[in-house]
Design an enzyme around this catalytic site. Structure first.
Site, PDB file in Angstrom:
ATOM      1  N   SER A 142       0.849  -1.202   0.000  1.00  0.00           N
ATOM      2  CA  SER A 142       0.000   0.000   0.000  1.00  0.00           C
ATOM      3  C   SER A 142       0.879   1.245   0.000  1.00  0.00           C
ATOM      4  CB  SER A 142      -0.862   0.036   1.256  1.00  0.00           C
ATOM      5  OG  SER A 142      -1.450   1.308   1.418  1.00  0.00           O
ATOM      6  N   TYR A 155      -1.169  -0.704  10.089  1.00  0.00           N
ATOM      7  CA  TYR A 155      -1.322  -1.017   8.657  1.00  0.00           C
ATOM      8  C   TYR A 155      -0.052  -0.650   7.878  1.00  0.00           C
ATOM      9  CZ  TYR A 155      -3.772  -0.975   4.101  1.00  0.00           C
ATOM     10  OH  TYR A 155      -4.177  -1.198   2.803  1.00  0.00           O
ATOM     11  N   ALA A 157       2.974  -0.377   9.019  1.00  0.00           N
ATOM     12  CA  ALA A 157       4.061  -1.283   9.404  1.00  0.00           C
ATOM     13  C   ALA A 157       3.912  -2.622   8.677  1.00  0.00           C
ATOM     14  CB  ALA A 157       4.061  -1.500  10.918  1.00  0.00           C
ATOM     15  N   LYS A 159       2.339  -3.167   5.828  1.00  0.00           N
ATOM     16  CA  LYS A 159       2.519  -3.000   4.378  1.00  0.00           C
ATOM     17  C   LYS A 159       3.988  -2.719   4.031  1.00  0.00           C
ATOM     18  CE  LYS A 159      -1.712  -3.740   3.058  1.00  0.00           C
ATOM     19  NZ  LYS A 159      -2.038  -4.935   2.273  1.00  0.00           N
ATOM     20  N   ILE A 188      -7.988   3.189  -3.875  1.00  0.00           N
ATOM     21  CA  ILE A 188      -8.747   2.474  -4.905  1.00  0.00           C
ATOM     22  C   ILE A 188     -10.197   2.383  -4.440  1.00  0.00           C
ATOM     23  CG2 ILE A 188      -8.916   0.285  -6.189  1.00  0.00           C
ATOM     24  CD1 ILE A 188      -6.219   1.778  -6.656  1.00  0.00           C
TER      25      ILE A 188
HETATM   26  P1  NDP Z   1     -11.725  -5.346   0.923  1.00  0.00           P
HETATM   27  O1  NDP Z   1     -11.960  -4.938   2.339  1.00  0.00           O
HETATM   28  O2  NDP Z   1     -12.678  -4.906  -0.126  1.00  0.00           O
HETATM   29  O3  NDP Z   1     -11.585  -6.958   0.841  1.00  0.00           O
HETATM   30  C1  NDP Z   1     -10.739  -7.613   1.730  1.00  0.00           C
HETATM   31  C2  NDP Z   1     -10.601  -9.049   1.294  1.00  0.00           C
HETATM   32  O4  NDP Z   1      -9.698  -9.714   2.186  1.00  0.00           O
HETATM   33  C3  NDP Z   1     -11.903  -9.817   1.356  1.00  0.00           C
HETATM   34  O5  NDP Z   1     -11.918 -10.752   0.301  1.00  0.00           O
HETATM   35  C4  NDP Z   1     -11.811 -10.546   2.704  1.00  0.00           C
HETATM   36  O6  NDP Z   1     -12.581 -11.744   2.756  1.00  0.00           O
HETATM   37  C5  NDP Z   1     -10.337 -10.862   2.733  1.00  0.00           C
HETATM   38  N1  NDP Z   1      -9.809 -11.136   4.067  1.00  0.00           N
HETATM   39  C6  NDP Z   1      -9.771 -10.295   5.140  1.00  0.00           C
HETATM   40  N2  NDP Z   1      -9.203 -10.914   6.191  1.00  0.00           N
HETATM   41  C7  NDP Z   1      -8.867 -12.171   5.773  1.00  0.00           C
HETATM   42  C8  NDP Z   1      -8.269 -13.299   6.390  1.00  0.00           C
HETATM   43  N3  NDP Z   1      -7.868 -13.265   7.683  1.00  0.00           N
HETATM   44  N4  NDP Z   1      -8.092 -14.426   5.664  1.00  0.00           N
HETATM   45  C9  NDP Z   1      -8.501 -14.490   4.371  1.00  0.00           C
HETATM   46  N5  NDP Z   1      -9.081 -13.446   3.723  1.00  0.00           N
HETATM   47  C10 NDP Z   1      -9.264 -12.319   4.418  1.00  0.00           C
HETATM   48  O7  NDP Z   1     -10.229  -4.873   0.595  1.00  0.00           O
HETATM   49  P2  NDP Z   1      -9.634  -4.156  -0.690  1.00  0.00           P
HETATM   50  O8  NDP Z   1     -10.050  -4.865  -1.913  1.00  0.00           O
HETATM   51  O9  NDP Z   1      -9.851  -2.709  -0.570  1.00  0.00           O
HETATM   52  O10 NDP Z   1      -8.060  -4.390  -0.457  1.00  0.00           O
HETATM   53  C11 NDP Z   1      -7.379  -5.517  -0.941  1.00  0.00           C
HETATM   54  C12 NDP Z   1      -5.915  -5.376  -0.601  1.00  0.00           C
HETATM   55  O11 NDP Z   1      -5.405  -4.165  -1.156  1.00  0.00           O
HETATM   56  C13 NDP Z   1      -5.641  -5.300   0.901  1.00  0.00           C
HETATM   57  O12 NDP Z   1      -4.446  -5.954   1.207  1.00  0.00           O
HETATM   58  C14 NDP Z   1      -5.499  -3.809   1.139  1.00  0.00           C
HETATM   59  O13 NDP Z   1      -4.734  -3.548   2.268  1.00  0.00           O
HETATM   60  C15 NDP Z   1      -4.813  -3.370  -0.143  1.00  0.00           C
HETATM   61  N6  NDP Z   1      -4.974  -1.966  -0.447  1.00  0.00           N
HETATM   62  C16 NDP Z   1      -6.219  -1.438  -0.686  1.00  0.00           C
HETATM   63  C17 NDP Z   1      -6.361  -0.104  -0.989  1.00  0.00           C
HETATM   64  C18 NDP Z   1      -7.677   0.505  -1.297  1.00  0.00           C
HETATM   65  O14 NDP Z   1      -7.711   1.721  -1.551  1.00  0.00           O
HETATM   66  N7  NDP Z   1      -8.769  -0.220  -1.307  1.00  0.00           N
HETATM   67  C19 NDP Z   1      -5.189   0.781  -1.036  1.00  0.00           C
HETATM   68  C20 NDP Z   1      -3.938   0.130  -0.779  1.00  0.00           C
HETATM   69  C21 NDP Z   1      -3.859  -1.205  -0.507  1.00  0.00           C
HETATM   70  P3  NDP Z   1     -14.167 -11.728   3.152  1.00  0.00           P
HETATM   71  O15 NDP Z   1     -14.891 -11.236   1.914  1.00  0.00           O
HETATM   72  O16 NDP Z   1     -14.501 -13.131   3.486  1.00  0.00           O
HETATM   73  O17 NDP Z   1     -14.308 -10.783   4.310  1.00  0.00           O
END
Ligand code: NDP
Length: 247
Positions: A142, A155, A157, A159, A188
């Protein structure tokens, strides 16, 4: 860019960025394993979108922070499908708050899911990649991990840790023809960013040279490139997909 016949595991593939990555990898010919932790209906929706477009997808629910669950899931995929060729460590959570008020449990939850989860999945999946002498591991970091962000010490730390994990793994696994890279998204449009109120969203957009949030497909495109043959000569790198927010 074809990945015909490859097996991919996308953690957190049920929705948001992970869903877009699953759809993109399936469109390139991968059999995609869609991971989720609690929302099975969202994972089923992702699977349907892929299948309706003629792609192949399976669903595998497990918690990336649970070492035994990760091992069992990776073994199941390797037994069923023969290998894991592409691993995308995308699962992530936020537990935001200023450092002074942050609970130890909020630190632990974020580090365990976002950082330890990637280590566990990469360790389990890389065994099959080493045997095949081919693999792609892509860690979703991130902009917070490279630039820092108030209210996100846990978060940021995690990332930033993912980028260190990426570089060290890249050095360890290069001789086995396994590349390891990160993609660091800026803001995003997903449920994660929808949690921000309108005023905060406008303030953030004012700081982004391209003046808008990115789309999930922007991240999926970067992942597709790294996973494909076109990305074969990149390892240990971080692609910053952030509209110019951090340079
Ligand atoms: P969402 O919150 O939309 O989705 C998170 C996903 O992670 C879901 O599929 C969720 O599953 C899954 N998940 C959460 N905890 C666990 C776990 N313990 N084991 C397995 N699956 C898990 O996130 P985003 O799409 O926004 O983000 C995706 C990635 O991109 C993340 O790593 C985030 O930190 C990173 N990111 C996002 C940004 C943004 O602007 N959106 C910016 C920078 C980085 P379930 O559906 O079952 O809950």
């Amino acid at each position: 860019m074809s990945l015909e016949g490859k097996i991919a595991l996308v953690t957190g593939g049920s929705r948001g960025i992970g869903r877009a990555i699953c759809i993109r990898l399936a469109s390139m010919g991968c059999l995609v394993y869609i991971n989720y932790v609690s929302r099975s209906a969202a994972a089923e929706e992702t699977q349907q979108i892929i299948q309706q477009a003629g792609g192949k997808a399976e669903i595998i629910g497990f918690d990336v922070a649970d070492g035994n669950a990760v091992q069992d899931a990776c073994k199941k995929i390797i037994t069923e499908a023969g290998s894991i060729d592409v691993l995308v460590n995308n699962a992530g959570i936020t537990r935001d708050g200023l450092m002074a008020r942050m609970k130890e449990s909020e630190w632990d939850e974020v580090i365990n899911t976002n950082l330890k989860g990637a280590f566990l999945c990469a360790k389990a999946a890389s065994r099959a990649m080493m045997k095949k002498k081919w693999g792609r591991i892509i860690n979703i970091s991130s902009v917070s991990g490279v630039a820092g962000n108030p209210g996100q010490v846990n978060y940021s730390a995690a990332k930033a840790g993912l980028i260190g994990l990426t570089k060290s793994m890249a050095r360890e696994y290069a001789s086995r023809n396994i590349t390891v890279n990160s993609v660091a998204p800026g803001y995003i449009e997903t449920e994660m960013t929808n949690l921000l109120d309108e005023k905060t969203q406008q303030q953030i957009k004012a700081e982004i040279p391209l003046a808008a949030f990115g789309r999930t497909e922007d991240i999926a495109g970067a992942v597709a490139y790294l996973a494909s043959e076109d990305g074969r000569y990149l390892t240990g790198q971080t692609l910053h997909v952030n509209g110019g927010m951090y340079m």
